[in-house]
Each structure stands twice: as C-alpha cells, then as structure tokens.
Motif scaffolding. Structure first.
Motif, PDB file in Angstrom:
ATOM      1  N   ARG A  16       0.852  -1.256  -0.019  1.00 39.17           N
ATOM      2  CA  ARG A  16      -0.109   0.033   0.037  1.00 39.17           C
ATOM      3  C   ARG A  16       0.953   1.193  -0.004  1.00 39.17           C
ATOM      4  N   LYS A  22       1.176   6.311   7.883  1.00 41.09           N
ATOM      5  CA  LYS A  22      -0.096   5.806   8.935  1.00 41.09           C
ATOM      6  C   LYS A  22       0.686   4.967   9.935  1.00 41.09           C
ATOM      7  N   ALA A  23       1.342   4.203   9.665  1.00 43.30           N
ATOM      8  CA  ALA A  23       1.969   3.386  10.637  1.00 43.30           C
ATOM      9  C   ALA A  23       3.089   4.387  11.493  1.00 43.30           C
ATOM     10  N   TYR A  29      -5.220  12.732   9.922  1.00 43.68           N
ATOM     11  CA  TYR A  29      -6.588  12.585  10.014  1.00 43.68           C
ATOM     12  C   TYR A  29      -7.416  13.959  10.574  1.00 43.68           C
ATOM     13  N   LEU A 185     -13.220   3.464  13.031  1.00 40.96           N
ATOM     14  CA  LEU A 185     -12.621   3.662  14.238  1.00 40.96           C
ATOM     15  C   LEU A 185     -12.139   5.210  14.654  1.00 40.96           C
ATOM     16  N   VAL A 234      -8.946   9.379   5.930  1.00 42.07           N
ATOM     17  CA  VAL A 234     -10.026   8.945   6.545  1.00 42.07           C
ATOM     18  C   VAL A 234      -9.871   7.604   7.250  1.00 42.07           C
ATOM     19  N   MET A 484     -10.342   4.962   2.083  1.00 47.87           N
ATOM     20  CA  MET A 484     -10.784   5.445   3.373  1.00 47.87           C
ATOM     21  C   MET A 484     -10.313   3.955   4.276  1.00 47.87           C
ATOM     22  N   GLY A 485      -9.228   3.466   3.464  1.00 46.08           N
ATOM     23  CA  GLY A 485      -8.716   2.368   4.214  1.00 46.08           C
ATOM     24  C   GLY A 485      -8.921   1.115   3.460  1.00 46.08           C
TER      25      GLY A 485
ATOM     26  N   LYS B  51      -4.140   8.311  18.666  1.00 44.76           N
ATOM     27  CA  LYS B  51      -5.459   8.651  18.392  1.00 44.76           C
ATOM     28  C   LYS B  51      -6.357   8.393  19.387  1.00 44.76           C
ATOM     29  N   THR B  61      -6.485   2.621  20.898  1.00 47.27           N
ATOM     30  CA  THR B  61      -6.032   3.341  19.637  1.00 47.27           C
ATOM     31  C   THR B  61      -5.038   4.574  20.386  1.00 47.27           C
ATOM     32  N   ILE B  90       4.093   6.911  19.491  1.00 45.38           N
ATOM     33  CA  ILE B  90       4.574   6.391  18.172  1.00 45.38           C
ATOM     34  C   ILE B  90       5.547   7.049  17.477  1.00 45.38           C
ATOM     35  N   GLU B 103       7.072  -1.222  11.964  1.00 45.02           N
ATOM     36  CA  GLU B 103       6.370  -0.621  10.957  1.00 45.02           C
ATOM     37  C   GLU B 103       6.484  -1.316   9.672  1.00 45.02           C
ATOM     38  N   VAL B 112      -2.253  -2.826   7.331  1.00 43.34           N
ATOM     39  CA  VAL B 112      -2.649  -1.354   7.511  1.00 43.34           C
ATOM     40  C   VAL B 112      -3.796  -1.128   6.460  1.00 43.34           C
ATOM     41  N   GLN B 113      -4.672  -0.677   7.047  1.00 42.33           N
ATOM     42  CA  GLN B 113      -5.970  -0.248   6.207  1.00 42.33           C
ATOM     43  C   GLN B 113      -6.246   1.015   6.425  1.00 42.33           C
ATOM     44  N   CYS B 114      -7.291   1.555   7.273  1.00 43.03           N
ATOM     45  CA  CYS B 114      -7.445   2.945   7.496  1.00 43.03           C
ATOM     46  C   CYS B 114      -6.446   3.489   8.347  1.00 43.03           C
ATOM     47  N   GLY B 115      -5.781   2.895   8.994  1.00 45.51           N
ATOM     48  CA  GLY B 115      -4.512   2.901   9.693  1.00 45.51           C
ATOM     49  C   GLY B 115      -4.812   3.657  11.162  1.00 45.51           C
ATOM     50  N   PHE B 116      -6.152   3.896  11.529  1.00 43.66           N
ATOM     51  CA  PHE B 116      -6.521   4.610  12.657  1.00 43.66           C
ATOM     52  C   PHE B 116      -6.003   3.866  13.919  1.00 43.66           C
ATOM     53  N   CYS B 117      -6.100   2.703  13.825  1.00 41.56           N
ATOM     54  CA  CYS B 117      -5.781   1.846  14.894  1.00 41.56           C
ATOM     55  C   CYS B 117      -4.216   1.505  15.027  1.00 41.56           C
ATOM     56  N   ILE B 118      -3.663   1.693  13.933  1.00 41.89           N
ATOM     57  CA  ILE B 118      -2.187   1.250  13.788  1.00 41.89           C
ATOM     58  C   ILE B 118      -1.334   1.644  14.690  1.00 41.89           C
ATOM     59  N   PRO B 119      -1.502   3.233  15.269  1.00 41.58           N
ATOM     60  CA  PRO B 119      -0.257   3.588  16.217  1.00 41.58           C
ATOM     61  C   PRO B 119      -0.329   2.795  17.536  1.00 41.58           C
ATOM     62  N   LEU B 122       0.897  -0.560  17.128  1.00 41.26           N
ATOM     63  CA  LEU B 122       2.230  -0.881  17.134  1.00 41.26           C
ATOM     64  C   LEU B 122       2.799  -0.684  18.488  1.00 41.26           C
ATOM     65  N   CYS B 149      -9.410  -3.158  15.960  1.00 37.40           N
ATOM     66  CA  CYS B 149      -9.199  -2.525  14.610  1.00 37.40           C
ATOM     67  C   CYS B 149     -10.603  -3.257  13.877  1.00 37.40           C
TER      68      CYS B 149
END
Ligand code: FES
Ligand code: FES
Lengths: 768, 175
Positions: A16, A22-23, A29, A185, A234, A484-485, B51, B61, B90, B103, B112-119, B122, B149
């Motif tokens: 991706r 993001k990581a 956001y 989330l 998003v 959006m993910g 987050k 998160t 993070i 990472e 990793v998708q939307c990434g909001f949970c990722i920090p 990790l 997630c």
C-alpha cells in the motif's frame, strides 16, 4: 490461498502506498489538523423524539460573549439535504422527528466551551407521540396497523398465484435483524475555513466529496466555485461516511461563515454512535412453494426495513435489498414487496452491504429450511437450484452462460469437505459436551450502482501528465474516489500503471479535492475498482496512445513504438525513456495534458426504474462461505472455529489487499452475526459506547481460509468486479446455519447469542 | 521543552507542574491535574500520532508506553503520572530500530488499512516484543486483545507481529 492471474501490475501484491505514513503516526486525520484562529463547533439537539419547536432559550447565566450561535434563520440557502428525497432539514425549524435531531449550532474557542454552550441552549418543544422501537413497528405491521412509509418498491416476475398452485410444499418463515453501527474507528469530523471571496473550504473525513459539494452550495447559497471540498485521511467509513458528512460539513460551514473563523467539529464516540446512521433493522418474511423433489415454483417475499425519521438513502438500500432477496436461485414466479417504514429515530443509512446483508440473512437461512423441507442436504439443494446460464433473475436480468456462482459454490464445498463434515454435525445430541456444526451461505453482491445509477452518474475520471522533477510524479490521477482504508489509492494506481506501462511510482493519486477532480461518483457500492478503475484504464490508454504518437514523430521518424516498462521502443530497437518523453511532450503547452474518460454500461443494458425490470447491475461478484462452529453444551458459548471462503470478484488487482478486504469484511460480518446489538430505549440507541456496543476483537476470530476464483468483468480493461461489501454479506447466515446443525434449533433473528440459543433449546424441551 | 496548557499563561488556578521524559526528551508542563495525557500529547505537544477512538479505555488506539508499560492515554490524567516518568508514543517508537522493523512488517504483511488503530497496535506490539522476543500466536493475540481494529480482521496484524518478532530476534545486538 490465492489463485490469481498476473498481468503486469494487475494481480501483483504491491504494498500500500499510504501504509508507512499511517504506521508512523504521520498521516493527518481531520482531528490532527489545526487551522489558525480555529474554533470548535457543537450541536444543540432535540431532547424529545417527536414534537414541535416553540422556541430556543439561552441560559441567562452563561457567558455568551465568546460564542456564535446558528439557528435555522441563519441559513442563507435551502435548509434541506437534497440527497434523494428532499425531506431532511439541516436544522429542524418546526417539527423535530427524532431525539437528538439538530436544532441549532454553536461555536466557541475550545471544545469544552462549545459543548458547554450547546448544553446552555434549551429548545422548548411541545412533545408529540412517537414510534421508535423496531419490535413495535413489526408488531403493528403484522397486525395490519397504520404505518407511514418512506418508500415502497416491488419486483414481480411470472405469475405468483400459479407458482403456489404448482407447489407441493409451502414453507413460510420470518427473519429479523437489528440496528448495527459501522464503528469506523475514526469518528466523524470536519473543518470549515471561510475564504476571502466569501466562499468556504471544507476538509474532513468523508467518502464522497461530490455529495458534500452540491449540498453546501444549496445550503449556503453559493456558486459551485466558491465551495471547495477536500478529503483528509479517512480512518474507516464502511458507509457511515457516505451521506452523513454532508450534515456535519454543513454545520461547520454555517458556523464558519457566521463567525468568520475556521470551525472544527469532531464527534466523540458517544455522539457518533447516538446520532449518526445505522444499518436498517429488517423484518423479512419468505413464503416459498416447492415440489417434493426440490424445485422452487413460487416465491413471495415481504421485505420491511426500518428507515428512521427521514428517507435519505433508504430508497436505494431497499432497492439493493429486494434485488438480492431471492438472488442466486431459479424461480419463474416471484413477488417481492419492499417497504421502508418511517419512525422517530435517526435516519438509517449506508453500512457495508447496503440492504444485502439483511436480504442474505433471510434468504440463506430460508434456503436451508427449504432444503430440509424437501429432505435434501443444504449443498444439494443449492446446487440443484442455482442459476444456470441463460436463466433470468427476479428482475428479468439474464444470467450469463459462464459466471462465478456455481464455481465458488462447488469449490467451497470441496475445500471444506462439506458433505463429510455435515454428516458429523451434533444436532443437539446429548451424547457430547461440545456440539459441532457446519453450515454454508451462497451469496453475491451486485457491483456498481443499482439500476440506472451508473447511467445517471456517468462517472468521469482523468489522468494528467505532470512535470516529474525531483522525484515528483509524471502522471497524476484525478478522480473523486476516496481512500478510506480499503486500498483505492493503491489499486487505482496499479491500474493506471498497468494501462500505461510505467512503474507505479510514476503515478500519484492525491486525496480528492473538488477544485481539481471531476465527479467520478461516490465511493460506495463496491464500484471504485470496477467502475472508476475501468474509466481510469481507458483514460490511461488514451494517454499512452497520445504519447506513443508523439514519440514516434519526435524521436523515431514516424516509426511505430510501444510504451512498456517506462520505455518507448520502436520496431527497430530505438528507445526513449518515459520521463524524457513526457518532459519533451510538456514543453509545448498546447499539447493535451489531461485525458478524461467516462464510464459506459455493458452494451444493451436496460433498466426500467419504475417496475424494477432489467439489468439491475453491470455484473455480480459471487461467494460461498462455509462456517464451522462449536457450542459448549453447558454454557452455550458459541465459538466459530473456521470459515472457508471462496470468492469471485473478477480479476483480483491486488491479492494481499483483496484478502485484507475479505478478512476485514468477514470479521465485521461476524460481529453482525454474533455480537453487535443496539436496542432502543426512550428514543435513543441503547448501546452508546464501545463498552456496550461490542465489536470483534482478535480473540473472537476463527481460522479464515480464502480462495479467489476469477470470472472477470468482460466490459473493462482491468476486468475487476466489486469487492468491498461482498465479504460481509454471507457471514451471518453461514454461522446461523452451522449453529442450527450444531444444536438442532434455528435462531431466526440476529445476533446469534447464547441467550437466544437457551430459549430455543428450552422450547424444544417443552415441545418434547 | 517548556509548555503551558490551552493558551493560558503561567500556572492556572489549581494547576500542577509535571516533568516527564517524552520520547527521550525532557518536557515540563503546567496543566490542570485532570487533563488527559492523550490531550496533553496531542494538543500541547503536537504529538498527534496517538489517536482517540473511544475515550473510555475500550479501543486501544490511544495506547502509549509509560515506563515501558502499555496504557490507554485516554484514561490517564496528568496527576497520575509522576515526575520523571518515561513516556513513549508512536513518534518516539518510529525513531527506534524496533519501531522501524515493526512498521515495515506491518506494511509488508498488509496489516494497515485505514490506519487509525495502527499507532496503538504498534505500541502494543512493541510492548509485547520488549518483554517477550519469541511470542507464540496466542501470546500475540493476548497482547493486542485490547486493541480494536475495525478494518483488517486482525489476521494480517498477527502476521505482522510474528514477522517483526523474527526480524528483531535476528537483528544484531546493540544495533
Ligand atoms: S481512545 Fe483510549 S482506549 Fe479508546
Ligand atoms: S486499520 Fe482501520 S481500524 Fe485498524
């Protein structure tokens, strides 16, 4: 397991492009953004479910000196969300139709101050009777009582009377589902920044910039060029950020324009769960006529959705629901009657699957019951009745000679060793302490917009040549589809890179901004990879042709050349590098820089919107899930142990991302099937936080085995079909069917909980 | 670094002073005692990688490490964190070798998708690998059981942690 064909970038599991930011916590956001002199917004909400507004009182003891208040009178344009049916105001001005409905807005220098100010505004409302509880709606409906409908739509095929005259067995059952929360989330949030020209810039978390844009033009009475909508990163959406962001964007914009400052509004989790859209609760009754040898002669479906206070997206959710209500199985005589009931709850809306999960919970539970009624195994019955090439669906759409359905069904049965394991189901045996059951669901998802949707939208998207330089991109994607993910940013870049014959690094895809991108349609309905991907592919092919023509004249004395792996090569072996050619090409300003294309439906597609006859979708993705569960006899704890998933999503553009979509959708479906539950009390959703709205965690997930079979979409370059929603559709019935074969009793309403199991088993004991 | 809260100058009424080591750097702040550490990080210190998904300790998160232990920064207020505490977010993890390995593993595994949970994931992953370099799958699941997630279905997150554990185990000592 992934069995996908590779063709350059299509089929390649590239990483991706947005993952590393993001990581590292660097992705921005909306709540991570601050604008100079920014205030915070909050919403004043109705304290009652239904009533008539008599006034707004402001607490005289509160310090109002640094607060901006917006009431409906402050709205410069139209106080109505245009959406599909123009029935919802941005701010209620006379009648309130649900508890929590916005009636006014405030902004103040801090979040806390804004919340305090909102609490200090007291709407005076004369309360009126209300209808809020889904069970009450169903009871009234079944008693033939009076209900208000937001929408109705039927589908008819053949002669339903005849269908039941020919029947030797008739099976009639009811199936129920409740509210469910998307629980992206990242909560909903927007920032509005007033512009010097009197316009406004909106930045925030959204799926569809071109839904927000026209709504704000109408609300603010501004011409299109004065409203600019920009997506921020998003943090998940799942349909929950399809139409709702228009509201919150409108609120921020009204406050920003009145206060002359940037205004941010980000919901906290409670506000987000309580007052944003949910999946429609449903009640579906199937009445089906069969011959003793298992042929379906007539099929009548009553399909009821609970829509809430305003129609918003309900007409299209219903459309998808009824089209999928009997899909997959041959039957000449069908009558499906769909309705959306109005209540005094927040509008139900979009959530991954969009009416299809409700349809398949009913359909695939019912089909198991049909099999049983004629003494067949569930797999046998499905194989016997699955569409064959040339059959017609309920809408009259013709099933192609070759399609993915039967193939995924057979493959899933074989991989899960269904027949052998089915023989070992416990069926509530008293000889074991741990019941085992296996069950399947066979399902699909119409890819793209329903009915005439794609024809109306005419999705546009473009690719543009850029200067490159300092490692900058040479090609820029201009589309309004949002990341959006789900991976759109990566997958669409792969498609363009593939069509052009350049590395993916040469292609960039910035977050959409309505000032820069055409309307590619909303990012919904599993349409992005299939529809927008097809359009971008065509646009990129046009760009490639233009560049090849240019290079052949400029460098090769008119000899034909082909662009591959970032090099133009002529037949005689001359070569020019892509970057060099682009830079030369751009030196002359008149040359075409932007290549735009438009989506077209398959040739001969027809749709009659009034009677719901014709080609409901350009194509369908198919899947079969086989679920295995265990139930602890003593505690009735239900544990899903394995799901075997076989899916046909057309050509798989990125197998790792595709697997991720299936795993994520499947686990979300597991939540819907077994855990997620929102009751209604006093006009509010009862589960208003993560402590009470329980979603799956890592300890809840079963082993998941995924296989893709590819039956490509025949009318586009990439050949991809829809993916995003399909994986959720069939989870609940697969688990429900497995549970039935484990305990010997069927639960007809979601979620499938030990309490319901207990009651079902008690009933059996009473019957014995 | 010296910081004061919410635009007010000096020590507000009833405020407290705290000195912490945030991502290896000493930070002194004047804050209301009940101000959430999450807000201090995000708003006072501009560390927005942490987050807020729920604000009530349910989603993970907002996970940070305080003296090497993972905690929800949304449930922690300034007064609960004594002077001298070491806080890792993070942003700090990202600057460390283990952070980079984690990472990269998340990105490669497709976790990793939307990434909001990722920090938060990790941070929880790192906390696990700090105390247990060779976790079993069950231990990995246990370590992120408090992190929600909504996108990935967790399969690839577990894979990513497994991959990172192998790599960190192989990385030369001392780095
Ligand atoms: S925000 Fe802290 S646990 Fe959810
Ligand atoms: S990647 Fe979206 S919540 Fe985990």
């Amino acid at each position: 397991m992934v069995t996908v064909t590779r063709r350059g970038y299509i089929g390649l599991p590239v990483e991706r492009t947005d993952a590393i930011e993001k990581a590292q916590g660097k992705a921005q956001y909306v709540d991570d953004l601050r604008r100079p002199d920014m205030w915070y917004g909050a919403v004043v909400r109705s304290p009652v479910s239904h009533g008539f507004i008599e006034g707004l009182d402001r607490d005289p003891d509160f310090d109002w000196s640094r607060v901006v208040l917006v009431t409906p009178e402050d709205i410069p344009g139209r106080n109505v969300v245009e959406s599909l049916v123009h029935d919802m105001p941005f701010l209620a001005s006379q009648e309130v139709r649900y508890r929590g409905e916005p009636v006014a807005l405030v902004a103040a220098p801090t979040r806390e101050a804004a919340r305090a100010a909102a609490a200090a505004v007291k709407p005076r409302i004369r309360a009126a009777p209300s209808l809020t509880v889904p069970d009450d709606v169903v009871r009234i409906y079944k008693e033939g009582g009076e209900l208000e409908y937001l929408w109705r739509q039927d589908i008819r095929k053949g002669d339903i009377e005849r269908g039941f005259r020919e029947a030797e067995i008739v099976v009639e059952r009811e199936y129920r589902t409740g509210y469910a929360e998307q629980l992206y989330l990242e909560p909903q949030g927007m920032i509005a920044v007033p512009q010097e020209d009197g316009g406004v810039l909106i930045e925030g978390s959204m799926q569809c910039p071109y839904y927000v844009h026209p709504e704000l033009c109408a609300l603010l009475n501004l011409p299109p060029e004065k409203v600019r909508v920009r997506q921020t990163v998003v943090g998940g959406a799942f349909g929950g950020k399809e139409d709702f962001p228009s509201l919150i964007a409108g609120y921020c914009a009204l406050l920003a324009l009145k206060s002359g400052r940037a205004v941010k509004m980000v919901f906290d989790r409670e506000e987000d769960i309580l007052f944003t859209t949910k999946r429609h609760p449903s009640w579906v009754r199937h009445r089906t006529g069969l011959t003793r040898d298992g042929r379906i002669t007539g099929w009548q479906v009553d399909f009821l959705l609970i829509g809430g206070a305003y129609a918003t997206l309900s007409p299209v959710v219903l459309a998808r629901g009824i089209i999928h209500a009997t899909i997959g199985y041959r039957c000449d005589n069908v009558l499906i009657e769909g309705r959306v009931v109005r209540t005094h709850m927040p509008p139900s809306g979009a959530f991954r699957g969009f009416g299809a999960p409700q349809a398949f919970w009913a359909l695939e539970s019912h089909v198991d019951e049909l099999a049983e009624a004629c003494g067949m195994r569930p797999d046998e019955f499905r194989l016997r009745n699955a569409y064959r090439g040339g059959d017609t669906m309920a809408t009259g759409q013709k099933v192609p000679e070759e399609y993915g359905g039967p193939a995924v069904l057979r493959k899933a049965l074989e991989q899960s060793r269904f027949e052998a394991r089915f023989a070992h189901c416990s069926r509530g045996s008293t000889l074991t302490d741990r019941w085992y059951g296996i069950g399947l669901a066979y399902f699909c998802h119409g890819a793209g917009f329903t009915g005439d949707g794609e024809a109306r939208i005419k999705a546009r998207a473009a690719v543009e040549l850029a200067g490159g330089g300092e490692g900058g991109p040479l090609v820029v994607i201009r589309a309004s589809s949002t990341e959006m993910g789900q991976g759109a940013q990566t997958v669409l870049r792969q498609i363009v890179a593939e069509a052009l014959g350049v590395p993916i690094e040469s292609v960039s895809y910035p977050l959409p901004d309505t000032a820069l991108v055409p309307d590619s349609g909303p990012t919904v309905a599993s349409r992005t990879t299939m529809v927008v991907g097809a359009v971008l592919y065509d646009a990129a092919v046009a760009m490639k042709k233009a560049l090849e023509g240019f290079v052949s004249q400029q460098f090769f004395d008119g000899a034909d050349c082909v662009l591959e792996e970032a090099v133009f090569r002529s037949g005689s072996g001359q070569a020019v590098d892509f970057e060099r050619a682009v830079q030369d090409y751009l030196r002359t300003a008149e040359r075409q820089q932007r290549f735009e294309a438009v989506f077209s439906l398959p040739p001969g597609s027809q749709w009659d919107q009034e009677n719901f006859r014709g080609d409901a979708y350009p194509d369908y993705s198919w899947a079969c899930y086989v679920a295995e569960v265990e139930v602890e006899r003593a505690t009735l704890a239900i544990r899903p142990i394995r799901v075997t998933a076989v899916l046909d999503i057309g050509r798989v553009v990125n197998p790792v991302l595709a697997e991720g979509q299936v795993e994520g959708g499947l686990v979300q479906g597991l939540g819907y099937a077994m855990m997620e539950k929102v009751g209604v009390r006093d006009g509010l959703f009862e589960a208003d936080r993560l402590q009470t709205y329980i979603v799956p965690g890592v300890l809840d997930i079963p082993e998941i085995r995924i296989t893709f079979l590819e039956f490509p979409y025949r009318y586009s370059g990439p050949g991809a079909k829809g993916l995003g929603e399909l994986p959720l559709n069939g989870v609940a019935p697969a688990i429900g069917n497995a549970l039935k074969h484990a305990v010997g009793r069927r639960i007809h309403d979601l979620p499938l909980t030990p309490e319901k199991l207990f009651r079902a088993i008690e009933e059996r004991l009473v019957e014995q | 670094m010296n910081t004061e809260s919410a635009g007010e100058k000096g020590l507000g009424h009833g405020w407290i002073r705290r000195t912490w080591v945030v991502n290896g750097e000493e930070v002194s702040l004047s804050v209301p005692p009940l101000r959430r550490v999450l807000d201090i990080l995000r708003e006072e210190l501009g560390l927005t990688g942490t987050k807020e998904g729920c604000g009530e300790g349910e989603c993970g998160t907002c996970t940070i490490l305080v003296d090497d232990r993972p905690v929800c920064s949304c449930l922690l207020v300034a007064a609960q964190v004594p002077d001298g505490s070491r806080i890792l977010t993070i942003e700090g993890l990202s600057a460390m070798e283990e952070g980079r390995i984690l990472e990269a593993a998340y990105v490669e595994a497709g976790a990793v998708q939307c990434g909001f949970c990722i920090p938060g994931m990790l941070m929880a992953s790192y906390a696990l690998l700090r105390r247990n370099g060779k976790p079993t799958d069950a231990e990995i699941r246990e370590a992120i059981a408090g992190n929600i997630c909504r996108c990935t279905g967790y399969v690839k997150i577990v894979e990513a942690i497994r991959l990172a554990a192998e790599r960190i185990g192989r990385a030369p000592a001392g780095k």
